[in-house]
Scaffold this motif. Structure first.
Motif, PDB file in Angstrom:
ATOM      1  N   LYS A  81       0.791  -1.224  -0.135  1.00 40.50           N
ATOM      2  CA  LYS A  81      -0.100   0.134  -0.042  1.00 40.50           C
ATOM      3  C   LYS A  81       0.820   1.262  -0.207  1.00 40.50           C
ATOM      4  N   GLY A  82       0.354   2.094  -0.829  1.00 39.60           N
ATOM      5  CA  GLY A  82       1.051   3.532  -0.730  1.00 39.60           C
ATOM      6  C   GLY A  82       2.730   3.710  -1.129  1.00 39.60           C
ATOM      7  N   VAL A  83       3.222   4.749  -1.151  1.00 36.12           N
ATOM      8  CA  VAL A  83       4.481   4.917  -1.651  1.00 36.12           C
ATOM      9  C   VAL A  83       5.283   4.123  -0.580  1.00 36.12           C
ATOM     10  N   CYS A  84       5.197   4.212   0.832  1.00 36.48           N
ATOM     11  CA  CYS A  84       6.105   3.558   1.470  1.00 36.48           C
ATOM     12  C   CYS A  84       5.988   2.025   1.313  1.00 36.48           C
ATOM     13  N   THR A  90       9.341  -3.330  -3.198  1.00 38.97           N
ATOM     14  CA  THR A  90      10.059  -3.377  -4.445  1.00 38.97           C
ATOM     15  C   THR A  90      11.351  -3.150  -4.212  1.00 38.97           C
ATOM     16  N   ARG A  91      11.839  -2.710  -3.146  1.00 43.18           N
ATOM     17  CA  ARG A  91      13.507  -2.451  -2.567  1.00 43.18           C
ATOM     18  C   ARG A  91      13.847  -1.348  -3.471  1.00 43.18           C
ATOM     19  N   ARG A  92      13.318  -0.625  -4.007  1.00 36.68           N
ATOM     20  CA  ARG A  92      13.638   0.416  -4.873  1.00 36.68           C
ATOM     21  C   ARG A  92      13.107   2.035  -4.325  1.00 36.68           C
ATOM     22  N   THR A  93      13.872   2.944  -4.182  1.00 37.74           N
ATOM     23  CA  THR A  93      13.494   4.290  -3.920  1.00 37.74           C
ATOM     24  C   THR A  93      12.310   4.608  -4.709  1.00 37.74           C
ATOM     25  N   GLN A  94      11.256   5.408  -4.069  1.00 36.38           N
ATOM     26  CA  GLN A  94      10.122   5.765  -4.968  1.00 36.38           C
ATOM     27  C   GLN A  94      10.135   7.459  -4.910  1.00 36.38           C
ATOM     28  N   LEU A 116       9.427  11.307  -1.464  1.00 35.03           N
ATOM     29  CA  LEU A 116      10.565  10.546  -1.913  1.00 35.03           C
ATOM     30  C   LEU A 116      10.516   9.410  -0.837  1.00 35.03           C
ATOM     31  N   VAL A 117      10.583   8.272  -0.912  1.00 29.39           N
ATOM     32  CA  VAL A 117      10.777   6.979   0.274  1.00 29.39           C
ATOM     33  C   VAL A 117      11.849   6.125  -0.334  1.00 29.39           C
ATOM     34  N   VAL A 118      12.855   6.239   0.652  1.00 32.67           N
ATOM     35  CA  VAL A 118      14.001   5.054   0.446  1.00 32.67           C
ATOM     36  C   VAL A 118      13.838   3.895   1.334  1.00 32.67           C
ATOM     37  N   PRO A 119      13.838   2.636   0.661  1.00 29.54           N
ATOM     38  CA  PRO A 119      13.647   1.692   1.412  1.00 29.54           C
ATOM     39  C   PRO A 119      14.711   1.291   2.455  1.00 29.54           C
ATOM     40  N   LEU A 120      14.778   0.736   3.499  1.00 29.33           N
ATOM     41  CA  LEU A 120      16.015   0.646   4.471  1.00 29.33           C
ATOM     42  C   LEU A 120      16.048  -1.011   4.641  1.00 29.33           C
ATOM     43  N   TYR A 121      17.137  -1.696   3.924  1.00 28.96           N
ATOM     44  CA  TYR A 121      17.508  -2.998   4.060  1.00 28.96           C
ATOM     45  C   TYR A 121      18.911  -3.270   4.437  1.00 28.96           C
ATOM     46  N   GLY A 123      21.273  -6.389   3.938  1.00 26.88           N
ATOM     47  CA  GLY A 123      21.134  -7.500   3.138  1.00 26.88           C
ATOM     48  C   GLY A 123      19.803  -7.761   2.664  1.00 26.88           C
ATOM     49  N   ASP A 124      19.295  -9.031   3.042  1.00 34.64           N
ATOM     50  CA  ASP A 124      17.714  -9.563   2.697  1.00 34.64           C
ATOM     51  C   ASP A 124      16.727  -8.899   3.509  1.00 34.64           C
ATOM     52  N   THR A 125      16.985  -8.447   4.884  1.00 28.41           N
ATOM     53  CA  THR A 125      16.442  -8.131   5.923  1.00 28.41           C
ATOM     54  C   THR A 125      15.798  -6.705   5.768  1.00 28.41           C
ATOM     55  N   LEU A 126      14.424  -6.523   5.763  1.00 31.40           N
ATOM     56  CA  LEU A 126      13.723  -5.281   5.771  1.00 31.40           C
ATOM     57  C   LEU A 126      13.737  -4.625   7.030  1.00 31.40           C
ATOM     58  N   ILE A 127      14.435  -3.318   7.173  1.00 29.37           N
ATOM     59  CA  ILE A 127      14.189  -2.614   8.378  1.00 29.37           C
ATOM     60  C   ILE A 127      13.295  -1.802   8.284  1.00 29.37           C
ATOM     61  N   GLY A 128      12.787  -0.961   7.179  1.00 24.24           N
ATOM     62  CA  GLY A 128      11.674   0.065   7.070  1.00 24.24           C
ATOM     63  C   GLY A 128      12.060   0.677   6.086  1.00 24.24           C
ATOM     64  N   VAL A 129      11.383   2.120   5.971  1.00 17.27           N
ATOM     65  CA  VAL A 129      11.723   3.084   4.985  1.00 17.27           C
ATOM     66  C   VAL A 129      12.009   4.442   5.683  1.00 17.27           C
ATOM     67  N   PHE A 130      12.632   5.329   4.634  1.00 14.30           N
ATOM     68  CA  PHE A 130      13.027   6.658   5.287  1.00 14.30           C
ATOM     69  C   PHE A 130      12.047   7.659   4.169  1.00 14.30           C
ATOM     70  N   ASP A 131      10.983   8.422   4.804  1.00 11.29           N
ATOM     71  CA  ASP A 131       9.988   8.955   3.972  1.00 11.29           C
ATOM     72  C   ASP A 131      10.042  10.528   4.122  1.00 11.29           C
ATOM     73  N   LEU A 132       9.967  11.154   2.954  1.00  9.35           N
ATOM     74  CA  LEU A 132      10.033  12.597   3.022  1.00  9.35           C
ATOM     75  C   LEU A 132       8.685  13.154   2.050  1.00  9.35           C
ATOM     76  N   ASP A 133       8.031  14.020   2.519  1.00 15.18           N
ATOM     77  CA  ASP A 133       7.016  14.390   1.865  1.00 15.18           C
ATOM     78  C   ASP A 133       7.098  16.022   1.892  1.00 15.18           C
ATOM     79  N   SER A 134       6.565  16.469   0.878  1.00 13.07           N
ATOM     80  CA  SER A 134       6.820  18.058   0.498  1.00 13.07           C
ATOM     81  C   SER A 134       5.398  18.644   0.098  1.00 13.07           C
ATOM     82  N   PRO A 135       5.032  19.981   0.470  1.00 13.11           N
ATOM     83  CA  PRO A 135       4.093  20.563   0.072  1.00 13.11           C
ATOM     84  C   PRO A 135       3.967  20.973  -1.396  1.00 13.11           C
ATOM     85  N   GLU A 136       5.074  20.847  -2.264  1.00 15.03           N
ATOM     86  CA  GLU A 136       5.198  21.361  -3.247  1.00 15.03           C
ATOM     87  C   GLU A 136       5.449  20.236  -4.433  1.00 15.03           C
ATOM     88  N   LEU A 137       4.700  20.210  -5.628  1.00 18.05           N
ATOM     89  CA  LEU A 137       4.820  19.508  -6.428  1.00 18.05           C
ATOM     90  C   LEU A 137       6.238  19.193  -6.950  1.00 18.05           C
TER      91      LEU A 137
END
Length: 160
Positions: A81-84, A90-94, A116-121, A123-137
């Motif tokens: 679900k969602g960008v995060c 997908t293990r890819r920055t969105q 912009l969301v950076v996945p945090l892995y 090795g093969d272990t998912l730690i989480g994501v680093f998420d940034l939002d902006s009020p600008e397009l």
């Protein structure tokens, strides 16, 4: 006491300076929550045009909100679900120029327009994501992505 310095120069130079500040801030500390809290604050207060910066951590079933700066956030996000969730699965920055055009976007803060969301892995272990939002397009470009992926890597290096 840690003090931030004003960023200057080109965008890549600013991200190099921010990375140096992040390394100094996290140096010697191994606690995930403490480091995530300080890093979210550093980035939120250092970069322009952000309304949310933070972490979601994987609890084995879903992403759960961690330390952040900004308005209250969605507490739990499924991997599909969602960008995060997309970044984590997908293990890819969105890098999303317009969140309203992203299928399944979860609007935690109606003021957010790009993300912009950076996945945090490790090795093969998912730690989480680093998420940034902006009020600008279209707030985030390739320089931002590279710089923030580097900041995320510095966070991962701080973990035991």
């Amino acid at each position: 006491m840690f003090t931030t310095a004003t960023l200057s120069g080109s965008k890549p130079e600013q991200y190099d300076q921010l990375a140096d500040q992040a390394r100094g801030l996290l140096h010697g500390e191994r606690d995930r929550i403490a480091n995530a809290a300080n890093l979210a604050s550093l980035v939120f207060h250092s970069l322009p045009a952000l309304n949310w910066v933070g972490f979601y951590f994987w609890d084995g079933r879903e992403l759960v909100v961690g330390p952040f700066q900004g308005m209250p956030a969605c507490v739990r996000i499924a991997l599909d679900k969602g960008v995060c969730g997309t970044a984590a699965s997908t293990r890819r920055t969105q890098r999303v120029a317009d969140v309203d055009a992203f299928p399944g976007h979860i609007p935690c803060d109606s003021a957010s327009r790009s993300e912009l969301v950076v996945p945090l892995y490790r090795g093969d272990t998912l730690i989480g994501v680093f998420d940034l939002d902006s009020p600008e397009l279209d707030r985030f470009d390739e320089d931002d992505q590279r710089g923030l992926e580097n900041i995320a890597a510095i966070f991962l290096e701080s973990l035991p």
